[in-house]
Design an enzyme around this catalytic site. Structure first.
Site, PDB file in Angstrom:
ATOM      1  N   HIS A  20       0.839  -1.198   0.000  1.00  0.00           N
ATOM      2  CA  HIS A  20       0.000   0.000   0.000  1.00  0.00           C
ATOM      3  C   HIS A  20       0.876   1.252   0.000  1.00  0.00           C
ATOM      4  CE1 HIS A  20      -3.200   2.619   2.094  1.00  0.00           C
ATOM      5  NE2 HIS A  20      -3.405   2.614   0.791  1.00  0.00           N
ATOM      6  N   ASP A  28       7.772   7.982 -20.605  1.00  0.00           N
ATOM      7  CA  ASP A  28       8.060   8.044 -22.037  1.00  0.00           C
ATOM      8  C   ASP A  28       9.521   7.672 -22.273  1.00  0.00           C
ATOM      9  OD1 ASP A  28       9.618  10.362 -21.469  1.00  0.00           O
ATOM     10  OD2 ASP A  28       7.973  11.705 -21.974  1.00  0.00           O
ATOM     11  N   HIS A 106       7.239  19.358 -13.593  1.00  0.00           N
ATOM     12  CA  HIS A 106       8.025  18.277 -14.185  1.00  0.00           C
ATOM     13  C   HIS A 106       9.316  18.046 -13.400  1.00  0.00           C
ATOM     14  CE1 HIS A 106       9.270  15.439 -17.200  1.00  0.00           C
ATOM     15  NE2 HIS A 106      10.347  16.138 -17.506  1.00  0.00           N
ATOM     16  N   TYR A 128       6.102  14.647 -21.939  1.00  0.00           N
ATOM     17  CA  TYR A 128       5.520  14.584 -20.597  1.00  0.00           C
ATOM     18  C   TYR A 128       4.559  13.418 -20.392  1.00  0.00           C
ATOM     19  CZ  TYR A 128       7.554  19.218 -20.505  1.00  0.00           C
ATOM     20  OH  TYR A 128       8.438  20.262 -20.596  1.00  0.00           O
ATOM     21  N   ALA A 129       4.655  12.387 -21.217  1.00  0.00           N
ATOM     22  CA  ALA A 129       3.800  11.193 -21.070  1.00  0.00           C
ATOM     23  C   ALA A 129       4.399  10.302 -19.981  1.00  0.00           C
ATOM     24  CB  ALA A 129       3.678  10.452 -22.396  1.00  0.00           C
ATOM     25  N   ASN A 130       4.211  10.740 -18.738  1.00  0.00           N
ATOM     26  CA  ASN A 130       4.770  10.058 -17.584  1.00  0.00           C
ATOM     27  C   ASN A 130       3.730  10.068 -16.469  1.00  0.00           C
ATOM     28  OD1 ASN A 130       7.568  10.128 -18.744  1.00  0.00           O
ATOM     29  ND2 ASN A 130       7.292  12.328 -18.430  1.00  0.00           N
TER      30      ASN A 130
END
Length: 139
Positions: A20, A28, A106, A128-130
């Site tokens: 948990h 990316d 970021h 920024y595909a994270n």
């Protein structure tokens, strides 16, 4: 042979050992990955596998209670950001639980990846595909 969707042994092990609030990062192709953090590199070529494909598979195997995104993602890559939010909405409906969404800069995102148990690198080339997934519980 494993019957469920996720057949990558490293990710399967990672998901099965999450506790948990443990965190994993899906990124990316360009996100810097700290040396001290486990890297699971799925990238084959530009776009393969995609960010969304990877997200779908990981969501199919793990309970997520929170996600952390860079603020820049929604501004610079709005189409992929919206597609990601659609996946989170669908996951909330499937599991019947809310998933908290937090936005940070970021730079702060890159710092927070140091806390991740692992970083899964995709072939995604959209800026920024994270995402950082925070593990929830199934009960």
């Amino acid at each position: 042979m494993k019957k469920s969707t996720l057949i990558n042994s490293e990710i399967s092990y990672l998901v099965s050992t999450l506790g948990h609030t443990d965190e994993i990062t899906i990124c990316d192709a360009g996100l810097p990955i700290p040396d001290e953090t486990q890297r699971i590199d799925l990238a084959l070529t530009h776009g393969v596998p995609s960010f969304i494909e990877t997200i779908k598979v990981i969501l199919s195997e793990s309970q997520v209670e929170g996600v952390v995104l860079a603020e820049e993602f929604k501004v610079v890559s709005p189409s992929l950001h919206d597609a990601f939010l659609s996946e989170i909405e669908a996951e909330q409906e499937r599991c019947g639980k809310n998933i908290t969404i937090t936005y940070i800069s970021h730079e702060a995102f890159k710092d927070q990846t140091r806390q991740s148990r692992a970083v899964v690198r995709t072939g995604e080339c959209t800026p920024y595909a994270n995402v950082i997934f925070q593990a929830g519980v199934v009960f």
